[in-house]
Write a protein that holds these residues in place. Structure first.
Motif, PDB file in Angstrom:
ATOM      1  N   GLU A  63     -44.297  38.635 -43.923  1.00 54.95           N
ATOM      2  CA  GLU A  63     -44.205  40.046 -44.315  1.00 54.95           C
ATOM      3  C   GLU A  63     -44.941  40.942 -43.325  1.00 54.95           C
ATOM      4  O   GLU A  63     -44.442  42.008 -42.961  1.00 54.95           O
ATOM      5  N   ARG A  64     -46.112  40.530 -42.884  1.00 58.82           N
ATOM      6  CA  ARG A  64     -46.882  41.313 -41.919  1.00 58.82           C
ATOM      7  C   ARG A  64     -46.123  41.419 -40.595  1.00 58.82           C
ATOM      8  O   ARG A  64     -46.055  42.488 -39.986  1.00 58.82           O
ATOM      9  N   LYS A  65     -45.529  40.309 -40.174  1.00 54.99           N
ATOM     10  CA  LYS A  65     -44.761  40.308 -38.936  1.00 54.99           C
ATOM     11  C   LYS A  65     -43.547  41.221 -39.058  1.00 54.99           C
ATOM     12  O   LYS A  65     -43.228  41.979 -38.131  1.00 54.99           O
ATOM     13  N   GLU A  71     -42.129  48.722 -37.569  1.00 55.82           N
ATOM     14  CA  GLU A  71     -42.890  49.828 -37.002  1.00 55.82           C
ATOM     15  C   GLU A  71     -42.559  50.000 -35.523  1.00 55.82           C
ATOM     16  O   GLU A  71     -42.343  51.123 -35.047  1.00 55.82           O
ATOM     17  N   GLN A  72     -42.497  48.901 -34.782  1.00 52.00           N
ATOM     18  CA  GLN A  72     -42.174  48.976 -33.357  1.00 52.00           C
ATOM     19  C   GLN A  72     -40.757  49.493 -33.139  1.00 52.00           C
ATOM     20  O   GLN A  72     -40.515  50.279 -32.207  1.00 52.00           O
ATOM     21  N   GLU A  73     -39.826  49.085 -33.988  1.00 51.74           N
ATOM     22  CA  GLU A  73     -38.457  49.589 -33.877  1.00 51.74           C
ATOM     23  C   GLU A  73     -38.394  51.084 -34.157  1.00 51.74           C
ATOM     24  O   GLU A  73     -37.655  51.818 -33.490  1.00 51.74           O
ATOM     25  N   ARG A  74     -39.174  51.559 -35.123  1.00 49.98           N
ATOM     26  CA  ARG A  74     -39.222  52.986 -35.441  1.00 49.98           C
ATOM     27  C   ARG A  74     -39.766  53.774 -34.251  1.00 49.98           C
ATOM     28  O   ARG A  74     -39.227  54.816 -33.869  1.00 49.98           O
ATOM     29  N   TYR A  75     -40.843  53.258 -33.607  1.00 49.26           N
ATOM     30  CA  TYR A  75     -41.388  53.911 -32.425  1.00 49.26           C
ATOM     31  C   TYR A  75     -40.345  53.938 -31.300  1.00 49.26           C
ATOM     32  O   TYR A  75     -40.197  54.938 -30.603  1.00 49.26           O
ATOM     33  N   GLN A  76     -39.637  52.839 -31.135  1.00 49.05           N
ATOM     34  CA  GLN A  76     -38.635  52.762 -30.069  1.00 49.05           C
ATOM     35  C   GLN A  76     -37.508  53.766 -30.299  1.00 49.05           C
ATOM     36  O   GLN A  76     -37.062  54.431 -29.371  1.00 49.05           O
ATOM     37  N   ASP A 115     -51.974  62.167 -33.111  1.00 48.93           N
ATOM     38  CA  ASP A 115     -50.805  61.342 -33.418  1.00 48.93           C
ATOM     39  C   ASP A 115     -49.725  61.657 -32.399  1.00 48.93           C
ATOM     40  O   ASP A 115     -49.195  62.768 -32.368  1.00 48.93           O
ATOM     41  N   MET A 116     -49.410  60.702 -31.563  1.00 53.08           N
ATOM     42  CA  MET A 116     -48.423  60.925 -30.512  1.00 53.08           C
ATOM     43  C   MET A 116     -46.993  60.770 -31.035  1.00 53.08           C
ATOM     44  O   MET A 116     -46.053  61.229 -30.410  1.00 53.08           O
ATOM     45  N   TYR A 117     -46.826  60.120 -32.143  1.00 56.66           N
ATOM     46  CA  TYR A 117     -45.508  59.933 -32.739  1.00 56.66           C
ATOM     47  C   TYR A 117     -45.413  60.798 -33.988  1.00 56.66           C
ATOM     48  O   TYR A 117     -46.356  60.930 -34.745  1.00 56.66           O
ATOM     49  N   SER A 118     -44.229  61.339 -34.222  1.00 57.97           N
ATOM     50  CA  SER A 118     -44.063  62.253 -35.355  1.00 57.97           C
ATOM     51  C   SER A 118     -44.030  61.518 -36.683  1.00 57.97           C
ATOM     52  O   SER A 118     -44.350  62.081 -37.712  1.00 57.97           O
ATOM     53  N   GLY A 119     -43.625  60.267 -36.664  1.00 58.47           N
ATOM     54  CA  GLY A 119     -43.528  59.515 -37.907  1.00 58.47           C
ATOM     55  C   GLY A 119     -42.164  59.646 -38.546  1.00 58.47           C
ATOM     56  O   GLY A 119     -41.849  58.950 -39.513  1.00 58.47           O
ATOM     57  N   ASP A 120     -41.328  60.547 -37.998  1.00 56.07           N
ATOM     58  CA  ASP A 120     -39.961  60.682 -38.510  1.00 56.07           C
ATOM     59  C   ASP A 120     -39.152  59.498 -37.993  1.00 56.07           C
ATOM     60  O   ASP A 120     -39.197  59.153 -36.831  1.00 56.07           O
TER      61      ASP A 120
END
Length: 128
Positions: A63-65, A71-76, A115-120
């Motif tokens: 689950e953690r992985k 999260e990494q896919e969202r940033y990408q 926060d460098m990422y908007s989170g959207d």
């Protein structure tokens, strides 16, 4: 008479030492009045290294992985959307300039808090 008195005192001291030693020695033996009471626990005891192999630990790792991958896919996706949208790119570059200025002024804590990422979560055709 003095020799007899000396032997009597020596014998009395020896017997007192034996009696005292016998009394102290009972401290290391079990008392017959003591009853063992056993209790069972319903809690799970963590065993450290062996918990790594448990089913719960495996599920938690998976689950953690999975959360980390999401999260990494969202940033990408956000990076890709920013590269294709000049307005978002300007906004990002402005944040980078502010963060760099904070670091140059020695305000590292404030720079880290930015926060460098908007989170959207960006929806990109072909990637989602």
């Amino acid at each position: 008479v003095l020799i007899t008195l000396y032997h009597t005192m020596k014998t009395a001291a020896f017997l007192a030492t034996i009696a005292f030693g016998a009394q102290c020695a009972t401290g290391f033996t079990t008392s017959p009045n003591f009853q063992l009471q056993s209790t069972t626990s319903t809690t799970v005891c963590s065993m450290g290294l062996f918990d790594f192999f448990s089913e719960d630990a495996r599920k938690e790792r998976e689950e953690r992985k999975q959360r980390e991958v999401e999260e990494q896919e969202r940033y990408q996706r956000e990076i890709i959307a920013r590269r294709s949208n000049p307005e978002k790119m300007e906004e990002y570059e402005a944040r980078v300039r502010v963060r760099r200025q904070l670091r140059m002024n020695g305000e590292d804590d404030a720079a880290d808090a930015m926060d460098m990422y908007s989170g959207d979560d960006e929806k990109i055709v072909g990637l989602n």
